[in-house]
Design an enzyme around this catalytic site. Structure first.
Site, PDB file in Angstrom:
ATOM      1  N   GLU A  54      -5.970  -1.488  14.385  1.00  0.00           N
ATOM      2  CA  GLU A  54      -7.240  -2.431  14.558  1.00  0.00           C
ATOM      3  C   GLU A  54      -7.081  -3.774  15.396  1.00  0.00           C
ATOM      4  O   GLU A  54      -6.216  -4.377  15.266  1.00  0.00           O
ATOM      5  CB  GLU A  54      -7.731  -2.997  13.027  1.00  0.00           C
ATOM      6  CG  GLU A  54      -6.766  -3.587  12.104  1.00  0.00           C
ATOM      7  CD  GLU A  54      -6.020  -2.694  11.285  1.00  0.00           C
ATOM      8  OE1 GLU A  54      -6.244  -1.418  11.686  1.00  0.00           O
ATOM      9  OE2 GLU A  54      -5.240  -2.913  10.232  1.00  0.00           O
TER      10      GLU A  54
ATOM     11  N   ASP B  78      -5.784   5.816   6.185  1.00  0.00           N
ATOM     12  CA  ASP B  78      -5.406   4.877   7.214  1.00  0.00           C
ATOM     13  C   ASP B  78      -4.057   4.519   7.484  1.00  0.00           C
ATOM     14  O   ASP B  78      -3.236   4.733   6.574  1.00  0.00           O
ATOM     15  CB  ASP B  78      -6.412   3.573   6.776  1.00  0.00           C
ATOM     16  CG  ASP B  78      -6.303   2.507   8.095  1.00  0.00           C
ATOM     17  OD1 ASP B  78      -6.483   1.329   8.153  1.00  0.00           O
ATOM     18  OD2 ASP B  78      -6.235   2.954   9.373  1.00  0.00           O
ATOM     19  N   ASN B  79      -3.624   4.198   8.849  1.00  0.00           N
ATOM     20  CA  ASN B  79      -2.396   3.555   9.026  1.00  0.00           C
ATOM     21  C   ASN B  79      -1.373   4.596   8.824  1.00  0.00           C
ATOM     22  O   ASN B  79      -0.245   4.217   8.666  1.00  0.00           O
ATOM     23  CB  ASN B  79      -1.904   2.477   8.267  1.00  0.00           C
ATOM     24  CG  ASN B  79      -3.150   1.402   8.150  1.00  0.00           C
ATOM     25  OD1 ASN B  79      -3.789   0.975   7.062  1.00  0.00           O
ATOM     26  ND2 ASN B  79      -3.301   0.825   9.294  1.00  0.00           N
TER      27      ASN B  79
ATOM     28  N   LYS C 194       1.047   1.183   1.694  1.00  0.00           N
ATOM     29  CA  LYS C 194       1.230   2.637   2.252  1.00  0.00           C
ATOM     30  C   LYS C 194       2.176   3.341   1.354  1.00  0.00           C
ATOM     31  O   LYS C 194       2.386   4.507   1.464  1.00  0.00           O
ATOM     32  CB  LYS C 194       1.942   2.368   3.597  1.00  0.00           C
ATOM     33  CG  LYS C 194       0.993   1.327   4.499  1.00  0.00           C
ATOM     34  CD  LYS C 194      -0.387   1.679   4.391  1.00  0.00           C
ATOM     35  CE  LYS C 194      -1.291   0.449   4.786  1.00  0.00           C
ATOM     36  NZ  LYS C 194      -2.823   0.804   4.424  1.00  0.00           N
TER      37      LYS C 194
ATOM     38  N   ASP D  68      -6.092   3.088   1.778  1.00  0.00           N
ATOM     39  CA  ASP D  68      -5.838   1.995   2.766  1.00  0.00           C
ATOM     40  C   ASP D  68      -5.436   0.705   1.873  1.00  0.00           C
ATOM     41  O   ASP D  68      -5.211  -0.200   2.425  1.00  0.00           O
ATOM     42  CB  ASP D  68      -7.276   1.297   3.203  1.00  0.00           C
ATOM     43  CG  ASP D  68      -7.072   0.728   4.375  1.00  0.00           C
ATOM     44  OD1 ASP D  68      -7.827  -0.068   4.733  1.00  0.00           O
ATOM     45  OD2 ASP D  68      -6.154   0.631   4.976  1.00  0.00           O
TER      46      ASP D  68
HETATM   47  C1  LIG Z   1       0.990  -0.905  -7.191  1.00  0.00           C
HETATM   48  C2  LIG Z   1      -0.029  -1.350  -6.374  1.00  0.00           C
HETATM   49  C3  LIG Z   1      -0.852   0.146  -5.910  1.00  0.00           C
HETATM   50  N1  LIG Z   1      -2.034  -0.145  -6.421  1.00  0.00           N
HETATM   51  C4  LIG Z   1      -3.094  -0.713  -6.024  1.00  0.00           C
HETATM   52  N2  LIG Z   1      -4.372  -0.842  -6.645  1.00  0.00           N
HETATM   53  C5  LIG Z   1      -5.371  -1.475  -6.240  1.00  0.00           C
HETATM   54  N3  LIG Z   1      -5.300  -2.409  -5.188  1.00  0.00           N
HETATM   55  C6  LIG Z   1      -3.990  -2.327  -4.341  1.00  0.00           C
HETATM   56  C7  LIG Z   1      -3.005  -1.466  -4.760  1.00  0.00           C
HETATM   57  N4  LIG Z   1      -1.925  -1.751  -3.598  1.00  0.00           N
HETATM   58  C8  LIG Z   1      -2.663  -2.583  -2.855  1.00  0.00           C
HETATM   59  N5  LIG Z   1      -4.060  -3.041  -3.251  1.00  0.00           N
HETATM   60  C9  LIG Z   1      -4.633  -3.630  -2.360  1.00  0.00           C
HETATM   61  O1  LIG Z   1      -5.111  -3.286  -1.340  1.00  0.00           O
HETATM   62  C10 LIG Z   1      -5.036  -4.098  -0.232  1.00  0.00           C
HETATM   63  C11 LIG Z   1      -3.771  -3.497   0.566  1.00  0.00           C
HETATM   64  C12 LIG Z   1      -3.727  -3.051   1.831  1.00  0.00           C
HETATM   65  C13 LIG Z   1      -2.316  -2.737   2.500  1.00  0.00           C
HETATM   66  N6  LIG Z   1      -2.607  -2.728   3.963  1.00  0.00           N
HETATM   67  C14 LIG Z   1      -1.762  -3.026   4.816  1.00  0.00           C
HETATM   68  O2  LIG Z   1      -0.456  -3.225   4.342  1.00  0.00           O
HETATM   69  C15 LIG Z   1      -1.986  -2.800   6.100  1.00  0.00           C
HETATM   70  C16 LIG Z   1      -1.202  -3.230   7.205  1.00  0.00           C
HETATM   71  C17 LIG Z   1      -1.515  -3.416   8.724  1.00  0.00           C
HETATM   72  C18 LIG Z   1      -0.708  -3.967   9.328  1.00  0.00           C
HETATM   73  C19 LIG Z   1      -0.511  -3.222  10.650  1.00  0.00           C
HETATM   74  C20 LIG Z   1       0.756  -3.650  11.507  1.00  0.00           C
HETATM   75  C21 LIG Z   1       1.054  -5.169  11.617  1.00  0.00           C
HETATM   76  F1  LIG Z   1       1.943  -5.835  12.244  1.00  0.00           F
HETATM   77  C22 LIG Z   1       0.984  -5.777  10.143  1.00  0.00           C
HETATM   78  C23 LIG Z   1      -0.243  -5.343   9.190  1.00  0.00           C
HETATM   79  C24 LIG Z   1      -2.741  -2.548   9.133  1.00  0.00           C
HETATM   80  C25 LIG Z   1      -3.458  -2.006   8.119  1.00  0.00           C
HETATM   81  O3  LIG Z   1      -4.852  -1.526   8.423  1.00  0.00           O
HETATM   82  C26 LIG Z   1      -3.255  -2.026   6.556  1.00  0.00           C
HETATM   83  O4  LIG Z   1      -4.156  -1.448   5.840  1.00  0.00           O
HETATM   84  C27 LIG Z   1      -4.643  -5.422  -0.721  1.00  0.00           C
HETATM   85  C28 LIG Z   1      -4.254  -6.499   0.185  1.00  0.00           C
HETATM   86  C29 LIG Z   1      -4.171  -5.283  -2.056  1.00  0.00           C
HETATM   87  O5  LIG Z   1      -4.248  -6.269  -2.943  1.00  0.00           O
HETATM   88 MG   LIG Z   2      -5.564  -0.137   6.748  1.00  0.00          MG
END
Ligand SMILES: CCCNc1ncnc2c1ncn2[C@@H]1O[C@H](/C=C/CNC(=O)c2cc(-c3ccc(F)cc3)cc(O)c2O)[C@H](C)[C@H]1O
Ligand SMILES: [Mg+2]
Length: 214
Positions: A199, A169-170, A144, A141
């Site tokens: 969600e 997810d997603n 993406k 999650d």
């Molecule tokens: C290189 C790093 C990779 N490694 C990483 N290692 C560790 N942590 C990491 C890594 N990459 C990211 N993260 C962390 O995980 C989280 C990131 C989560 C991202 N989730 C989405 O983008 C999303 C968007 C929508 C959405 C749907 C419709 C809309 F209109 C707007 C938004 C809905 C949803 O259910 C969604 O989960 C957090 C914010 C971020 O710091």
């Molecule tokens: Mg999600």
């Protein structure tokens, strides 16, 4: 310098949820996101699908990529068997700080290891750092475009076993096309789509459950 949305979500939990009661923490976050400020937690509708798959797998060792505020961490950890644990990776320190407090408020911190850092660096260290042999369950999650590289990294690091369940997810919104194409076409996975909604909205989204065949 005002508060951030995760900080306001945490304040709502500390104000309204019963300490030590994971279900009330989950309900408080869902109410906050539905009636105050939308946030990208897996949510209540997809959350029920997550719950049913976690219960079916009954994982001793679960991995979550992307803790954010800890909502799905609480959903997963509350269902783990005695001795079960969830390792969750979050590279943003501010989100990790909020998630730690949400997880603590739910009273399930003993089942959770929140590790701050990027998954790409941490996954290769899982065995040496946490004595992990293989994961029984993985919830994807985070960003993406990182689902596919991290799934391949988990394979390469020998962290998946025959029967490990990956739940993503997603896969529709925002979408993870390369990951979907891979798990649906690779002979090493048995994949199934669980149709749901983004969600707290009526927009279509869903979860992809992929069983690693070894
Ligand atoms: C290189 C790093 C990779 N490694 C990483 N290692 C560790 N942590 C990491 C890594 N990459 C990211 N993260 C962390 O995980 C989280 C990131 C989560 C991202 N989730 C989405 O983008 C999303 C968007 C929508 C959405 C749907 C419709 C809309 F209109 C707007 C938004 C809905 C949803 O259910 C969604 O989960 C957090 C914010 C971020 O710091
Ligand atoms: Mg999600």
């Amino acid at each position: 310098t005002g508060s951030t949305r995760p900080q306001r979500l945490l304040r709502a939990v500390q104000k309204k949820a019963t300490q030590g009661d994971p279900q009330s923490v989950i309900a408080t976050i869902d109410d906050f996101c539905r009636h105050s400020e939308w946030a990208m937690n897996v949510g209540d509708e997809k959350g029920l699908i997550l719950d049913s798959i976690v219960s079916e797998v009954n994982p001793s060792t679960a991995l979550e990529l992307g803790t954010y505020c800890g909502y799905s961490t609480v959903r997963i950890a509350r269902l783990l068997p005695p001795g079960g644990r969830c390792i969750t990776l979050e590279f943003n320190p501010a989100y990790a700080a909020v998630a730690r407090q949400v997880i603590a408020w739910a009273g399930i911190q003993d089942k959770v290891q929140l590790v701050e850092g990027p998954s790409g660096d941490l996954i290769p260290q899982m065995k040496e750092l946490f004595g992990v042999q293989t994961f029984d369950f993985v919830f994807l999650d985070h960003w993406k475009d990182r689902y596919l590289p991290d799934a391949k990294l988990l394979e390469e690091c020998g962290l998946l076993r025959e029967g490990t369940v990956l739940l993503a997810d997603n896969v529709i919104c925002p979408g993870t096309p390369e990951y979907l194409q891979y798990v649906r076409n690779s002979p090493r996975y048995e994949s199934r789509y669980f149709k749901s909604h983004l969600e707290y909205t009526k927009v279509e989204d869903g979860l992809e459950k992929s069983v690693f065949l070894g």
